[in-house]
Design a protein around this motif. Structure first.
Motif, PDB file in Angstrom:
ATOM      1  N   VAL A   1      30.559  52.741  84.851  1.00 42.06           N
ATOM      2  CA  VAL A   1      30.965  53.789  85.792  1.00 42.06           C
ATOM      3  C   VAL A   1      31.758  54.819  85.001  1.00 42.06           C
ATOM      4  CG1 VAL A   1      32.364  54.339  87.834  1.00 42.06           C
ATOM      5  CG2 VAL A   1      31.046  52.208  87.757  1.00 42.06           C
ATOM      6  N   VAL A   2      31.501  56.095  85.221  1.00 39.62           N
ATOM      7  CA  VAL A   2      32.305  57.148  84.590  1.00 39.62           C
ATOM      8  C   VAL A   2      32.898  58.026  85.692  1.00 39.62           C
ATOM      9  CG1 VAL A   2      31.038  57.189  82.421  1.00 39.62           C
ATOM     10  CG2 VAL A   2      30.305  58.669  84.285  1.00 39.62           C
ATOM     11  N   THR A   3      34.120  58.462  85.492  1.00 41.18           N
ATOM     12  CA  THR A   3      34.746  59.404  86.424  1.00 41.18           C
ATOM     13  C   THR A   3      34.806  60.773  85.768  1.00 41.18           C
ATOM     14  OG1 THR A   3      36.069  57.815  87.676  1.00 41.18           O
ATOM     15  CG2 THR A   3      36.905  60.058  87.562  1.00 41.18           C
ATOM     16  N   ALA A   4      34.357  61.789  86.491  1.00 48.92           N
ATOM     17  CA  ALA A   4      34.364  63.172  86.004  1.00 48.92           C
ATOM     18  C   ALA A   4      35.670  63.838  86.422  1.00 48.92           C
ATOM     19  CB  ALA A   4      33.173  63.935  86.570  1.00 48.92           C
ATOM     20  N   HIS A   5      36.573  64.016  85.458  1.00 47.02           N
ATOM     21  CA  HIS A   5      37.807  64.761  85.696  1.00 47.02           C
ATOM     22  C   HIS A   5      37.629  66.225  85.307  1.00 47.02           C
ATOM     23  CE1 HIS A   5      40.191  61.083  86.363  1.00 47.02           C
ATOM     24  NE2 HIS A   5      39.435  60.558  85.412  1.00 47.02           N
TER      25      HIS A   5
ATOM     26  N   MET B   1      33.355  69.082  92.296  1.00 43.42           N
ATOM     27  CA  MET B   1      32.997  68.472  91.021  1.00 43.42           C
ATOM     28  C   MET B   1      31.595  67.876  91.076  1.00 43.42           C
ATOM     29  SD  MET B   1      33.236  67.505  87.962  1.00 43.42           S
ATOM     30  CE  MET B   1      34.865  67.831  87.324  1.00 43.42           C
ATOM     31  N   LYS B   2      31.197  67.295  92.197  1.00 45.37           N
ATOM     32  CA  LYS B   2      29.843  66.752  92.320  1.00 45.37           C
ATOM     33  C   LYS B   2      28.811  67.850  92.098  1.00 45.37           C
ATOM     34  CE  LYS B   2      26.641  64.264  95.338  1.00 45.37           C
ATOM     35  NZ  LYS B   2      26.461  63.468  96.582  1.00 45.37           N
ATOM     36  N   GLN B   3      29.039  69.016  92.695  1.00 43.57           N
ATOM     37  CA  GLN B   3      28.109  70.125  92.503  1.00 43.57           C
ATOM     38  C   GLN B   3      28.086  70.574  91.045  1.00 43.57           C
ATOM     39  OE1 GLN B   3      25.915  71.115  94.840  1.00 43.57           O
ATOM     40  NE2 GLN B   3      26.827  69.403  95.961  1.00 43.57           N
TER      41      GLN B   3
ATOM     42  N   ALA C   1      22.161  60.748  94.356  1.00 47.91           N
ATOM     43  CA  ALA C   1      22.567  59.514  95.029  1.00 47.91           C
ATOM     44  C   ALA C   1      23.431  58.636  94.126  1.00 47.91           C
ATOM     45  CB  ALA C   1      21.335  58.740  95.492  1.00 47.91           C
ATOM     46  N   LYS C   2      23.404  58.915  92.818  1.00 45.84           N
ATOM     47  CA  LYS C   2      24.186  58.126  91.871  1.00 45.84           C
ATOM     48  C   LYS C   2      25.638  58.598  91.779  1.00 45.84           C
ATOM     49  CE  LYS C   2      23.605  58.290  87.256  1.00 45.84           C
ATOM     50  NZ  LYS C   2      22.953  58.142  85.934  1.00 45.84           N
ATOM     51  N   ILE C   3      25.928  59.732  92.427  1.00 42.61           N
ATOM     52  CA  ILE C   3      27.267  60.312  92.338  1.00 42.61           C
ATOM     53  C   ILE C   3      28.052  60.023  93.611  1.00 42.61           C
ATOM     54  CG2 ILE C   3      28.597  62.429  91.973  1.00 42.61           C
ATOM     55  CD1 ILE C   3      26.097  63.649  90.695  1.00 42.61           C
TER      56      ILE C   3
END
Length: 407
Positions: free
Chosen positions: A116-120, A161-163, A175-177
């Motif tokens: 799992v990675v978190t996008a900061h 951030m998802k966009q 769907a993976k986000i």
């Protein structure tokens, strides 16, 4: 469940929002699972590790290999990542920021466990990092892209951030986000008592508590938009005292640019205080409780923990309407959002910088001219931070992501 969190920052070495995020997330996750944090900056002493009542939290720190200590920052980073990847021993590995992406990706393959990675933040939207990393920016961009593309799940800290992730990496299945917001520990931001030592910060920096005061807190990096704020300060009511907690410039050139602009302001306007050191938490907390409003002029901000912290201290916020900030600051309710039209070349540069600067100045003046409304907005912001961004809620949502991946 055994979880390994991989991170650049962890106490006592924290300099940005990602570090705050991992510190708080690790503590609440450790109440729900077995957690090991693997971090940069060497081994931690026992008294440097956050305590978790009844939890299971272990911290392992790594140093840059001596052979790489004089090399490009990206290569130094990869030297630490190799050590981390080798040591991972968990059911799932969770990497934070590009600094830990290589460790997470290698651990995923070496130990055959989910990643799992978190996008900061995202490297494609921070092209100015090339000024700091040189050719290492190509490496940081490559490793982030590879980890995000092959991760079993990607956590975005905001809908904005998802966009951005889908724009930067269009091959990723939406769907993976999962969107899991940053959080706030309200107990860390209670009003200091009258004899609290934190109040000494006002005396040390000659900050007049009788004046209406605007506060900025952030690193001197292009994404924080400090040069635009300095231009806006030149336009606002001269009776407004401005305190800038701004240190750790990304580059000498940017530091010199800010220093020159501040010197001009100090000479022509006055009533501006620049604090370059990183303040200890008690002093920063006192400062946030002792000021009247907070400003966030960022041109790139996935969410903006600084805004949540200000709201937790009851401050109304003036912030640019970019990234995840509108998911935190409610325009006209908890403060004001400043419109910003930006270039779509990854830099986030305002298309009309003069309009952005003037709109920011107008929003600051509008907020500071009505103290009663400002207090009401501060109260609304406090309630929003308390009710919508608790770490307990975020830990439960993160555990749900882990369970989905493991299934």
């Amino acid at each position: 469940m055994n979880i390994d969190l991989l991170t650049r920052e962890y106490p006592p070495h924290i300099y940005g929002g990602a570090g705050v995020h991992v510190e708080e997330l690790s503590k609440v996750l450790a109440e729900r699972a077995e957690v090991t944090v693997r971090a940069f900056d060497g081994p931690r002493m026992a008294d440097e590790i956050p305590q978790v009542a009844g939890g299971h939290l272990r911290v392992v720190g790594y140093d840059v290999p001596k052979e790489l200590s004089q090399d490009n920052i990206a290569l130094q980073t990869f030297g630490v990542d190799l050590q981390m990847a080798n040591d991972v021993d968990a059911d799932i590995v969770h990497a934070h920021t590009w600094y830990a992406c290589l460790a997470g990706r290698l651990a995923q393959q070496l130990h055959e466990i989910p990643l799992v990675v978190t996008a900061h933040s995202l490297e494609p939207f921070r092209p100015w990092k090339r000024d700091q990393l040189g050719g290492g920016y190509n490496l940081s961009s490559w490793v982030e892209r590879d980890a995000f593309t092959h991760a079993d799940r990607v956590i975005a800290v905001s809908g904005g951030m998802k966009q951005d992730i889908l724009t930067a990496y269009p091959s990723i299945d939406p769907a993976k986000i999962a969107v899991v917001h940053n959080g706030i520990t309200m107990a860390d931001f209670t009003t200091p008592g009258p004899d609290d030592s934190g109040w000494k910060v006002f005396e040390r920096y000659h900050i007049d508590r009788s004046k209406p005061t605007l506060l900025f807190v952030g690193r001197v990096t292009r994404q924080k938009g400090l040069p635009y704020l300095l231009d806006a300060i030149d336009l606002i009511d001269k009776d407004i005292q401005v305190v800038l907690c701004a240190g750790a410039p990304d580059t000498k050139e940017l530091g010199d640019q800010v220093r020159s602009a501040f010197a001009r302001l100090e000479q022509e306007r006055g009533n501006v205080i620049w604090i370059e050191e990183m303040l200890p938490r008690p002093e920063l907390n006192a400062l946030e409780h002792g000021c009247n409003a907070f400003v966030c002029p960022s041109i790139y901000e996935p969410l903006g923990i600084v805004n949540l912290e200000a709201m937790a201290c009851g401050l109304p916020v003036v912030a640019s309407a970019t990234g995840g900030i509108p998911e935190v600051v409610v325009d006209g309710v908890t403060g004001y959002l400043v419109p910003i039209d930006q270039k779509h070349d990854g830099s986030g540069t305002p298309i009309h910088p003069d309009d952005f600067v003037h709109d920011m100045a107008a929003a600051i003046d509008r907020l500071m001219a009505d103290p009663q409304q400002a207090r009401q907005m501060g109260e609304a912001g406090y309630k929003r931070a308390r009710d919508r961004f608790s770490w307990e809620r975020i830990a439960d949502e993160t555990m749900d992501v882990y369970r989905q991946v493991l299934r």
